[in-house]
Design an enzyme around this catalytic site. Structure first.
Site, mmCIF file in Angstrom:
data_model
loop_
_atom_site.group_PDB
_atom_site.id
_atom_site.type_symbol
_atom_site.label_atom_id
_atom_site.label_comp_id
_atom_site.label_asym_id
_atom_site.label_seq_id
_atom_site.Cartn_x
_atom_site.Cartn_y
_atom_site.Cartn_z
ATOM 1 N N LYS A 80 17.229 11.917 87.242
ATOM 2 C CA LYS A 80 17.301 11.631 88.680
ATOM 3 C C LYS A 80 18.730 11.365 89.154
ATOM 4 O O LYS A 80 19.071 11.643 90.292
ATOM 5 C CB LYS A 80 16.393 10.458 89.025
ATOM 6 C CG LYS A 80 14.912 10.856 88.994
ATOM 7 C CD LYS A 80 14.050 9.898 89.765
ATOM 8 C CE LYS A 80 12.648 10.445 89.955
ATOM 9 N NZ LYS A 80 11.841 10.390 88.729
ATOM 10 N N GLU A 111 13.351 6.196 99.434
ATOM 11 C CA GLU A 111 12.086 5.531 99.173
ATOM 12 C C GLU A 111 11.810 5.639 97.680
ATOM 13 O O GLU A 111 12.341 6.525 97.000
ATOM 14 C CB GLU A 111 10.945 6.191 99.958
ATOM 15 C CG GLU A 111 10.356 7.437 99.335
ATOM 16 C CD GLU A 111 11.261 8.654 99.420
ATOM 17 O OE1 GLU A 111 11.967 8.785 100.426
ATOM 18 O OE2 GLU A 111 11.259 9.459 98.466
ATOM 19 N N SER A 113 12.793 14.476 80.225
ATOM 20 C CA SER A 113 13.351 14.106 81.531
ATOM 21 C C SER A 113 13.877 12.674 81.573
ATOM 22 O O SER A 113 14.764 12.367 82.360
ATOM 23 C CB SER A 113 12.308 14.310 82.622
ATOM 24 O OG SER A 113 11.092 13.655 82.299
HETATM 25 C C1 LIG Z 1 10.593 10.977 88.495
HETATM 26 C C2 LIG Z 1 10.440 11.462 87.101
HETATM 27 C C3 LIG Z 1 9.742 12.654 86.795
HETATM 28 C C4 LIG Z 1 9.041 13.485 87.801
HETATM 29 O O1 LIG Z 1 9.809 13.947 88.870
HETATM 30 P P1 LIG Z 1 10.231 15.492 88.985
HETATM 31 O O2 LIG Z 1 10.838 15.573 90.327
HETATM 32 O O3 LIG Z 1 9.000 16.317 88.847
HETATM 33 O O4 LIG Z 1 11.185 15.755 87.891
HETATM 34 C C5 LIG Z 1 9.690 13.067 85.467
HETATM 35 N N1 LIG Z 1 10.272 12.346 84.491
HETATM 36 C C6 LIG Z 1 10.939 11.208 84.741
HETATM 37 C C7 LIG Z 1 11.560 10.470 83.606
HETATM 38 C C8 LIG Z 1 11.053 10.723 86.052
HETATM 39 O O5 LIG Z 1 11.722 9.580 86.283
#
Ligand SMILES: *Cc1c(COP(=O)(O)O)cnc(C)c1O
Length: 391
Positions: free
Chosen positions: A95, A117, A380
């Site tokens: 993010k 948000e 992610s």
């Molecule tokens: C917010 C988040 C997601 C999902 O959001 P995407 O916009 O689909 O990437 C996935 N993994 C983590 C670790 C997150 O913080």
């Protein structure tokens, strides 16, 4: 040398992805978003904007993130699996890439403050972090129930200097925080609305896709360096779709690479799911036309997933397009499958992923079993936030 850079082909989009995308917004926002779209287009053509973005990704976020050959997992599954380590970024997920990009843009636009948000607080923490770094005030709107549930992230945001504003509207969760933030944005045109995923009206999907495309650009160079060829398949979790589009964007033109997205499947049955592309219908929702989870009357319904980051009834318009054109394939992964993968990867590799990312790992384990494929799975985020809960 792995070059850190966004993918310029993401700038070709003009807000529509086949029949999806667009900007379904109240007339009062039209001028503001058009200005934002024009400004983004002109800044991203400038070498100094891109250079500043890339410099912060390298020296502050810590990019390029590693591409790690997970040998134990590979042996367990029967395919050669590499993990793209977005969990190693500063603040622990992908993010931050987007927050740095959008706040750089906001500063150059002369915005007076950042508003965002957040649901679970992951985007809020990344936003507050980048706002602190770039020295601009930040307000984070959050449902009152989420403020209570996510006390640690609320404390982190306040420590970083952000103002956390609980909203008592509606169900006091993410959707109501979006409404509150939008209301504030309409009344305060000198603020900059920092959106956290690949959703919402144009130009947000275009901007977020561009900033996150660094993931796929790196992964493509890394796999070519290590293996001398492209992967057979790639995997990512899909909430709103930003980490997934980040990875996928590096391989969309490579038609021999099979693309898989893992959605939050909840308990595996509709409507207890967040698997928007698997169970939803094309609908206009929160500013864009894409798939959405709806009831029999076509009204959006709340989603359900163990992973807060995947728990959203909408989805990126580009993923809707990639699904319809069969360029990418999307599958529901149940809460239990994700928990099993989360535990397995911790034991096998010493990597505790976010429960969101564990959905992608679970899907890879399932689809790659004894296939002898070469694959990349996007991790992610890191899982510290999930350790406390009983799973
Ligand atoms: C917010 C988040 C997601 C999902 O959001 P995407 O916009 O689909 O990437 C996935 N993994 C983590 C670790 C997150 O913080």
């Amino acid at each position: 040398m792995i070059e850190v850079r966004p993918n310029p082909s993401m700038l070709a989009h003009q807000g529509s992805y086949g029949e999806y995308g667009g900007a379904y917004i109240p007339p009062v926002l039209e001028k503001q978003l058009q200005q934002l779209a024009d400004f983004f287009d002109s800044e991203t053509q400038k070498a100094d904007f891109n250079a500043e973005f890339i410099q912060l990704l390298k020296n502050y976020v810590g990019r390029p993130s590693a591409l790690f050959h997970a040998k134990n997992l590979s042996a367990h599954v029967g395919s050669k699996i590499y993990l793209k380590r977005e969990d190693l970024n500063h603040t622990g997920s992908h993010k931050i890439n987007n927050c740095i990009g959008q706040i750089l843009l906001a500063k150059r636009m002369g915005a007076q403050e950042i508003i965002a948000e957040t649901g679970a607080g992951q985007h809020g923490v990344a936003a507050a972090t980048a706002a602190a770094l770039l020295n601009i005030p930040c307000k984070v709107f959050m449902g009152a129930i989420d403020v209570e549930r996510q006390a640690l992230n609320v404390r982190r945001m306040r420590l970083l200097g952000a103002e956390v504003i609980p909203t008592e509207l509606g169900s006091k969760t993410l959707k109501d925080a979006v409404d509150a933030a939008l209301g504030y944005y309409i009344e305060n045109p000198t603020s900059f609305y920092l959106l956290g995923s690949h959703v919402g009206p144009h130009p947000y999907p275009k901007m977020v896709g561009y900033f996150q495309s660094v993931i796929g650009q790196e992964a493509r160079q890394q796999i070519l360096e290590f293996e001398g060829r492209l992967p057979d398949s790639i995997f990512a979790s899909v909430g709103g779709g930003s980490n997934a589009i980040g990875l996928f964007s590096g391989f969309l033109e490579d038609t021999d690479v099979t693309i898989h997205g893992a959605e939050g499947g909840g308990d595996g049955t509709y409507p207890n799911t967040a698997a928007t592309l698997s169970f939803g219908k094309p609908t206009v929702f929160q500013g864009t036309r894409s798939y959405c989870l709806v009831d029999d009357h076509g009204e959006p319904i709340p989603s359900k997933s163990i992973a807060a980051g995947l728990d959203y009834p909408g989805i990126s318009p580009q993923h809707a397009y990639l699904k319809d054109t069969n360029r990418a394939h999307y599958y529901p992964v149940t809460d239990q499958e994700a928990i099993d993968a989360y535990k397995l990867l911790s034991r096998l590799e010493g990597i505790t992923t976010a429960i969101e990312s564990a959905h992608a790992v679970a899907l890879a384990i399932k689809l790659l079993k004894d296939k002898n494929e070469l694959a990349i799975v996007n991790v992610s985020g890191r899982g510290d936030k999930d350790v406390e809960r009983e799973m």
